[in-house]
Design a protein around this motif. Sequence first.
Motif, short mmCIF file in Angstrom:
data_model
loop_
_atom_site.label_atom_id
_atom_site.label_comp_id
_atom_site.label_asym_id
_atom_site.label_seq_id
_atom_site.Cartn_x
_atom_site.Cartn_y
_atom_site.Cartn_z
N GLU A 75 0.83 -1.20 0.00
CA GLU A 75 0.00 0.00 0.00
C GLU A 75 0.87 1.26 0.00
N LEU A 76 1.94 1.23 0.80
CA LEU A 76 2.83 2.40 0.84
C LEU A 76 3.47 2.64 -0.52
N ALA A 77 3.91 1.53 -1.14
CA ALA A 77 4.53 1.68 -2.45
C ALA A 77 3.53 2.17 -3.49
N LYS A 78 2.29 1.63 -3.42
CA LYS A 78 1.25 2.06 -4.37
C LYS A 78 0.91 3.54 -4.17
N ASN A 79 0.84 3.96 -2.90
CA ASN A 79 0.53 5.36 -2.63
C ASN A 79 1.60 6.29 -3.22
N LYS A 80 2.86 5.83 -3.12
CA LYS A 80 3.93 6.65 -3.70
C LYS A 80 3.80 6.78 -5.20
N LEU A 81 3.23 5.72 -5.81
CA LEU A 81 3.04 5.74 -7.26
C LEU A 81 1.84 6.58 -7.70
N SER A 82 0.73 6.49 -6.94
CA SER A 82 -0.52 7.02 -7.47
C SER A 82 -1.23 8.04 -6.61
N VAL A 83 -0.72 8.36 -5.42
CA VAL A 83 -1.40 9.30 -4.54
C VAL A 83 -0.54 10.54 -4.33
N GLY A 84 -1.20 11.67 -4.27
CA GLY A 84 -0.48 12.92 -4.03
C GLY A 84 -0.17 13.69 -5.30
N ARG A 85 0.00 14.96 -5.13
CA ARG A 85 0.25 15.84 -6.27
C ARG A 85 1.60 15.51 -6.91
N GLY A 86 1.59 15.39 -8.23
CA GLY A 86 2.82 15.10 -8.93
C GLY A 86 3.29 13.67 -8.81
N ASN A 87 2.36 12.73 -8.49
CA ASN A 87 2.77 11.33 -8.34
C ASN A 87 3.14 10.76 -9.71
N LEU A 88 3.84 9.63 -9.70
CA LEU A 88 4.38 9.06 -10.93
C LEU A 88 3.29 8.67 -11.93
N VAL A 89 2.15 8.11 -11.42
CA VAL A 89 1.08 7.70 -12.33
C VAL A 89 0.53 8.90 -13.07
N THR A 90 0.31 10.01 -12.37
CA THR A 90 -0.22 11.22 -13.00
C THR A 90 0.77 11.77 -14.03
N SER A 91 2.03 11.76 -13.63
CA SER A 91 3.05 12.29 -14.55
C SER A 91 3.14 11.45 -15.82
N VAL A 92 3.12 10.12 -15.65
CA VAL A 92 3.20 9.23 -16.82
C VAL A 92 1.97 9.39 -17.70
N GLN A 93 0.80 9.55 -17.04
CA GLN A 93 -0.43 9.70 -17.80
C GLN A 93 -0.41 11.01 -18.61
N LYS A 94 0.19 12.05 -18.07
CA LYS A 94 0.29 13.33 -18.79
C LYS A 94 1.16 13.18 -20.04
N LEU A 95 2.21 12.33 -19.89
CA LEU A 95 3.08 12.12 -21.04
C LEU A 95 2.32 11.55 -22.21
N LYS A 96 1.43 10.60 -21.92
CA LYS A 96 0.65 10.01 -23.01
C LYS A 96 -0.29 11.03 -23.63
N LYS A 97 -0.89 11.87 -22.76
CA LYS A 97 -1.81 12.89 -23.27
C LYS A 97 -1.09 13.93 -24.12
N LEU A 98 0.19 14.09 -23.79
CA LEU A 98 0.98 15.06 -24.56
C LEU A 98 1.44 14.49 -25.89
N GLY A 99 1.15 13.18 -26.10
CA GLY A 99 1.46 12.59 -27.39
C GLY A 99 2.54 11.55 -27.38
N ALA A 100 2.87 11.01 -26.17
CA ALA A 100 3.89 9.96 -26.11
C ALA A 100 3.44 8.77 -26.95
N ASN A 101 4.36 8.19 -27.69
CA ASN A 101 4.05 7.07 -28.57
C ASN A 101 3.95 5.78 -27.75
#
Length: 214
Positions: A157-183
Amino acid sequence: PEKKTMIIDSKVSLLAYERYSSAETEEEKLIALKEHISSLRRHIKGLGEKKYQQLYAVNSLDFVLLFIPIEPAFSAAIQHDPELFNEAFDNNIVIVSTSTLLATLRTIASIWKLEYQNKNALEIARQSGALYDKFVGLLVDFDKVGDSINASHRSWELAKNKLSVGRGNLVTSVQKLKKLGANASKTLPIGYQQDGADEQDEKENDSETDLLGQ
Protein backbone atom coordinates in the motif's frame (compact mmCIF):
# COMPACT_ATOMS: atom_id res chain seq x y z
CA PRO A 1 -5.39 -64.15 22.16
CA GLU A 2 -2.84 -61.55 20.90
CA LYS A 3 -0.37 -64.41 20.29
CA LYS A 4 0.07 -64.97 24.02
CA THR A 5 1.21 -68.33 25.40
CA MET A 6 0.26 -70.09 28.60
CA ILE A 7 2.41 -73.04 29.70
CA ILE A 8 0.51 -75.88 31.40
CA ASP A 9 2.34 -78.80 32.98
CA SER A 10 0.35 -82.05 33.14
CA LYS A 11 3.09 -84.51 34.13
CA VAL A 12 2.28 -84.75 37.81
CA SER A 13 2.50 -88.29 39.21
CA LEU A 14 -0.65 -89.64 40.85
CA LEU A 15 0.67 -93.09 41.84
CA ALA A 16 0.59 -92.24 45.54
CA TYR A 17 -2.96 -90.93 45.19
CA GLU A 18 -3.94 -94.19 43.51
CA ARG A 19 -2.64 -96.07 46.55
CA TYR A 20 -4.51 -93.63 48.76
CA SER A 21 -7.74 -94.30 46.90
CA SER A 22 -7.36 -98.05 47.07
CA ALA A 23 -6.09 -98.22 50.69
CA GLU A 24 -8.24 -100.30 52.99
CA THR A 25 -7.18 -98.91 56.36
CA GLU A 26 -6.93 -95.37 57.66
CA GLU A 27 -3.26 -95.88 58.40
CA GLU A 28 -2.58 -96.88 54.80
CA LYS A 29 -4.63 -93.92 53.60
CA LEU A 30 -2.64 -91.51 55.77
CA ILE A 31 0.71 -92.87 54.60
CA ALA A 32 -0.36 -92.77 50.93
CA LEU A 33 -1.76 -89.24 51.33
CA LYS A 34 1.54 -88.01 52.79
CA GLU A 35 3.37 -89.63 49.89
CA HIS A 36 0.93 -87.97 47.48
CA ILE A 37 1.62 -84.55 48.99
CA SER A 38 5.38 -85.19 49.01
CA SER A 39 5.18 -86.23 45.36
CA LEU A 40 3.36 -82.99 44.50
CA ARG A 41 5.89 -80.95 46.47
CA ARG A 42 8.81 -82.60 44.63
CA HIS A 43 7.10 -81.98 41.32
CA ILE A 44 6.50 -78.34 42.25
CA LYS A 45 10.14 -77.89 43.17
CA GLY A 46 11.38 -79.55 39.98
CA LEU A 47 8.95 -77.62 37.81
CA GLY A 48 9.99 -74.36 39.44
CA GLU A 49 13.66 -75.09 38.74
CA LYS A 50 12.98 -75.76 35.06
CA LYS A 51 11.57 -72.25 34.59
CA TYR A 52 9.67 -73.12 31.43
CA GLN A 53 8.40 -69.55 31.16
CA GLN A 54 12.00 -68.42 30.56
CA LEU A 55 13.25 -71.28 28.38
CA TYR A 56 11.09 -70.58 25.34
CA ALA A 57 10.88 -67.43 23.29
CA VAL A 58 7.19 -67.05 24.01
CA ASN A 59 5.06 -64.19 25.20
CA SER A 60 3.97 -65.76 28.47
CA LEU A 61 3.29 -64.88 32.07
CA ASP A 62 5.94 -65.28 34.77
CA PHE A 63 4.33 -68.49 36.04
CA VAL A 64 3.14 -71.83 34.72
CA LEU A 65 0.05 -73.85 35.53
CA LEU A 66 0.40 -77.25 37.20
CA PHE A 67 -2.60 -79.27 36.11
CA ILE A 68 -3.89 -82.10 38.30
CA PRO A 69 -6.34 -84.03 36.11
CA ILE A 70 -8.19 -85.73 38.98
CA GLU A 71 -10.22 -83.32 41.08
CA PRO A 72 -10.23 -85.42 44.31
CA ALA A 73 -6.42 -85.72 44.11
CA PHE A 74 -6.20 -81.93 44.07
CA SER A 75 -8.76 -81.48 46.85
CA ALA A 76 -7.20 -84.10 49.14
CA ALA A 77 -3.74 -82.58 48.89
CA ILE A 78 -4.90 -78.98 49.44
CA GLN A 79 -7.22 -79.88 52.32
CA HIS A 80 -4.52 -81.84 54.13
CA ASP A 81 -1.75 -79.29 53.42
CA PRO A 82 -3.14 -75.80 52.61
CA GLU A 83 0.39 -74.37 52.37
CA LEU A 84 1.04 -76.48 49.29
CA PHE A 85 -0.74 -73.94 47.09
CA ASN A 86 1.30 -71.05 48.52
CA GLU A 87 4.57 -72.97 48.14
CA ALA A 88 3.71 -73.54 44.50
CA PHE A 89 2.90 -69.87 44.00
CA ASP A 90 6.25 -68.89 45.55
CA ASN A 91 7.85 -71.01 42.80
CA ASN A 92 5.83 -69.18 40.10
CA ILE A 93 3.44 -72.11 39.79
CA VAL A 94 -0.35 -72.09 40.07
CA ILE A 95 -2.02 -75.43 40.82
CA VAL A 96 -5.20 -75.98 38.80
CA SER A 97 -7.64 -78.86 38.43
CA THR A 98 -10.40 -79.84 36.05
CA SER A 99 -12.79 -77.44 37.77
CA THR A 100 -10.43 -74.44 37.84
CA LEU A 101 -8.33 -74.75 34.68
CA LEU A 102 -10.73 -73.06 32.23
CA ALA A 103 -11.74 -70.42 34.76
CA THR A 104 -8.06 -69.64 35.38
CA LEU A 105 -7.35 -69.41 31.65
CA ARG A 106 -10.32 -67.08 31.15
CA THR A 107 -9.07 -64.89 34.00
CA ILE A 108 -5.62 -64.74 32.46
CA ALA A 109 -7.10 -63.89 29.05
CA SER A 110 -9.11 -61.06 30.65
CA ILE A 111 -5.98 -59.72 32.33
CA TRP A 112 -4.12 -59.79 29.03
CA LYS A 113 -7.00 -58.00 27.31
CA LEU A 114 -7.04 -55.33 30.02
CA GLU A 115 -3.29 -54.96 29.71
CA TYR A 116 -3.66 -54.51 25.93
CA GLN A 117 -6.37 -51.88 26.42
CA ASN A 118 -4.24 -50.03 28.96
CA LYS A 119 -1.31 -50.01 26.56
CA ASN A 120 -3.61 -48.64 23.84
CA ALA A 121 -4.89 -45.96 26.21
CA LEU A 122 -1.34 -44.88 27.01
CA GLU A 123 -0.44 -44.83 23.31
CA ILE A 124 -3.58 -42.83 22.50
CA ALA A 125 -2.68 -40.35 25.24
CA ARG A 126 0.89 -40.08 23.90
CA GLN A 127 -0.23 -39.56 20.30
CA SER A 128 -2.95 -37.12 21.36
CA GLY A 129 -0.40 -35.04 23.24
CA ALA A 130 1.94 -35.04 20.25
CA LEU A 131 -0.94 -34.08 17.92
CA TYR A 132 -1.98 -31.25 20.26
CA ASP A 133 1.58 -29.88 20.38
CA LYS A 134 1.82 -30.00 16.58
CA PHE A 135 -1.55 -28.24 16.27
CA VAL A 136 -0.40 -25.46 18.60
CA GLY A 137 2.79 -25.11 16.56
CA LEU A 138 0.71 -24.92 13.37
CA LEU A 139 -1.43 -22.12 14.84
CA VAL A 140 1.67 -20.18 15.82
CA ASP A 141 3.06 -20.58 12.30
CA PHE A 142 -0.30 -19.53 10.87
CA ASP A 143 -0.17 -16.32 12.90
CA LYS A 144 3.39 -15.68 11.68
CA VAL A 145 2.26 -16.16 8.08
CA GLY A 146 -0.66 -13.78 8.68
CA ASP A 147 1.65 -11.17 10.19
CA SER A 148 3.97 -11.50 7.20
CA ILE A 149 1.06 -11.14 4.78
CA ASN A 150 -0.21 -8.06 6.64
CA ALA A 151 3.26 -6.53 6.68
CA SER A 152 3.65 -7.22 2.95
CA HIS A 153 0.24 -5.69 2.26
CA ARG A 154 1.13 -2.56 4.21
CA SER A 155 4.41 -2.29 2.28
CA TRP A 156 2.48 -2.74 -0.97
CA GLU A 157 0.00 0.00 0.00
CA LEU A 158 2.83 2.40 0.84
CA ALA A 159 4.53 1.68 -2.45
CA LYS A 160 1.25 2.06 -4.37
CA ASN A 161 0.53 5.36 -2.63
CA LYS A 162 3.93 6.65 -3.70
CA LEU A 163 3.04 5.74 -7.26
CA SER A 164 -0.52 7.02 -7.47
CA VAL A 165 -1.40 9.30 -4.54
CA GLY A 166 -0.48 12.92 -4.03
CA ARG A 167 0.25 15.84 -6.27
CA GLY A 168 2.82 15.10 -8.93
CA ASN A 169 2.77 11.33 -8.34
CA LEU A 170 4.38 9.06 -10.93
CA VAL A 171 1.08 7.70 -12.33
CA THR A 172 -0.22 11.22 -13.00
CA SER A 173 3.05 12.29 -14.55
CA VAL A 174 3.20 9.23 -16.82
CA GLN A 175 -0.43 9.70 -17.80
CA LYS A 176 0.29 13.33 -18.79
CA LEU A 177 3.08 12.12 -21.04
CA LYS A 178 0.65 10.01 -23.01
CA LYS A 179 -1.81 12.89 -23.27
CA LEU A 180 0.98 15.06 -24.56
CA GLY A 181 1.46 12.59 -27.39
CA ALA A 182 3.89 9.96 -26.11
CA ASN A 183 4.05 7.07 -28.57
CA ALA A 184 2.60 4.35 -26.31
CA SER A 185 0.47 1.34 -27.27
CA LYS A 186 -0.76 0.36 -23.82
CA THR A 187 -3.18 1.96 -21.39
CA LEU A 188 -2.85 2.23 -17.63
CA PRO A 189 -5.00 -0.25 -15.67
CA ILE A 190 -8.37 1.18 -14.65
CA GLY A 191 -7.35 1.27 -11.01
CA TYR A 192 -4.49 3.63 -11.84
CA GLN A 193 -6.28 5.98 -14.26
CA GLN A 194 -6.77 9.38 -12.67
CA ASP A 195 -8.77 11.55 -15.05
CA GLY A 196 -10.25 13.54 -12.21
CA ALA A 197 -6.84 14.15 -10.73
CA ASP A 198 -5.53 15.38 -14.10
CA GLU A 199 -8.43 17.79 -14.49
CA GLN A 200 -7.81 19.09 -10.98
CA ASP A 201 -4.13 19.57 -11.77
CA GLU A 202 -5.03 21.43 -15.00
CA LYS A 203 -7.47 23.71 -13.10
CA GLU A 204 -4.79 24.43 -10.54
CA ASN A 205 -2.31 25.17 -13.33
CA ASP A 206 -4.82 27.50 -15.05
CA SER A 207 -5.45 29.28 -11.76
CA GLU A 208 -1.74 29.78 -11.27
CA THR A 209 -1.45 31.11 -14.81
CA ASP A 210 -4.31 33.59 -14.19
CA LEU A 211 -2.67 34.81 -11.02
CA LEU A 212 0.59 35.34 -12.82
CA GLY A 213 -1.22 37.26 -15.58
CA GLN A 214 -2.83 39.58 -13.09
